[in-house]
Design a protein around this motif. Structure first.
Motif, short mmCIF file in Angstrom:
data_model
loop_
_atom_site.label_atom_id
_atom_site.label_comp_id
_atom_site.label_asym_id
_atom_site.label_seq_id
_atom_site.Cartn_x
_atom_site.Cartn_y
_atom_site.Cartn_z
N LYS A 1 95.55 35.44 82.67
CA LYS A 1 96.93 35.37 83.17
C LYS A 1 97.77 36.50 82.59
N ALA B 1 105.38 36.54 88.96
CA ALA B 1 104.06 36.52 89.59
C ALA B 1 104.14 36.88 91.07
N ASP C 1 103.95 36.29 84.02
CA ASP C 1 103.97 35.74 85.38
C ASP C 1 105.01 34.64 85.60
#
Length: 355
Positions: free
Chosen positions: A98, A168, A102
């Motif tokens: 990740k 994101a 985000d």
């Protein structure tokens, strides 16, 4: 195939977090555990579904040897041969590293580029596109500063967008957006090309950026309006310069010098955080080769062609003939989803190369 030891380590960590949450822990620790639990829970559920499907496949294979059950077993195997790759692909996407930013809110900057008044009008169109898209996502938009164009639109407009997963979704919007259309000021019907630059900066938390007061030069001056006339008799406008990097931000939209300074510091933090992220990204440039865009503000990423009612994203060679819906913010999600999917595919391929 996802390595079994990786799946086991995820499940082990999920169970450890669950166990610690059920014990007496300090509030700060519980908040951190809750955040990690919410991230791991859907992954653990997906692993459970994949494992269950794999057991069903093994059971169906065993039934092939039973005469009365063979036909039913073959149907079950056909179904699972379609389902297993889908479940594994979904799990692979969940396990992709990740981006720490985000889930952050963002500061959106739209600036008119080449094209004079038409560029300012286009910058206004782009900002309203993002504003409407944000509304469709349930996000909130707060204007930070704006400098209007003489014929309308904006020379520059900066806003904060807050909500779930804002960065994101919007992080691939940074770059040069080009428009081809007949300007309202053009009497001969000729198509002009102009541009606007978009920057999407993730908002840092206090712990992300340490700013030494000695590194800042703060100037105050009178706010001025269109045409340069003074609109404020007090020195309420603020300009902050970060001496080591040369980054300069200014704010004059508020009547209070204190509020302008707070807004300017918010922008400064975001710009310093973004600069540090870019520095780290450059250091990992080989790793990023296959990803969508480089985040380079000078990269031409998209063309909006009004006569042909088409929008082309040059990074993924995607053209959609629905310009009106995109500019209205309604179909912007199609472009964003395609960019996210392309980035995920590139990162999956990179993981496969490493394996």
């Amino acid at each position: 195939m996802i390595p079994e030891e990786k799946l086991q380590s995820v499940i082990a960590r999920f169970e450890a977090v669950q166990s610690e949450m059920n014990s007496e822990v300090p509030r700060d620790r519980f908040v951190a555990l809750s955040r990690e639990f919410s991230e791991l829970a859907p992954i653990a559920a997906a692993i459970g579904k994949l494992n269950a499907a794999q057991r069903e496949y093994e059971d169906a294979e065993a039934l092939l040897r039973v005469r009365d059950m063979a036909e039913m077993a073959r149907e079950e195997i056909d179904r699972l041969n379609e389902e297993l790759p889908r479940l594994e692909h979904e799990l692979q996407l969940m396990l992709l590293p990740k981006d720490a930013a985000d889930e952050r809110n963002v500061i959106l900057e739209v600036r008119a580029g080449t094209g004079g008044d038409e560029a300012a009008l286009f910058a206004g169109d782009l900002f309203r596109m993002y504003e409407r898209y944000a509304a469709s996502q349930g996000w909130s938009v707060e204007l930070i500063s704006a400098s209007e164009g003489e014929m309308g639109g904006y020379k520059e407009i900066i806003a904060g967008i807050s909500g779930r997963g804002v960065y994101a979704k919007l992080k691939f919007e940074s770059g040069v957006h080009r428009v081809q259309r007949v300007p309202v000021t053009e009497g001969g019907g000729r198509i002009h090309t102009s541009a606007a630059t978009v920057a999407v900066l993730p908002e840092p938390e206090e712990v992300d950026v340490e700013i030494d007061e000695k590194d800042l030069r703060i100037d105050v001056f009178r706010a001025s309006g269109a045409g340069g006339q003074h609109v404020n008799k007090t020195e309420s406008a603020v300009r902050i310069t970060h001496i080591p990097t040369g980054i300069v931000v200014s704010q004059q939209d508020e009547k209070s010098q204190h509020k302008n300074k707070a807004r300017a510091m918010q922008l400064m933090r975001a710009k310093l955080y973004d600069a540090e992220r870019e520095r780290i990204d450059r250091a990992r440039s080989a790793e990023r080769k296959g990803q969508v865009g480089s985040g380079d503000r000078s990269e031409r990423i998209r063309t909006y062609n009004f006569p042909q009612s088409r929008v082309t994203d040059h990074r993924i060679n995607l053209t959609l003939h629905k310009l009106d819906q995109i500019i209205a913010g309604e179909a912007l999600g199609e472009l964003i989803d395609a960019l996210v999917a392309e980035d995920q595919a590139a990162r999956l391929a990179a993981l496969g190369d490493e394996a």
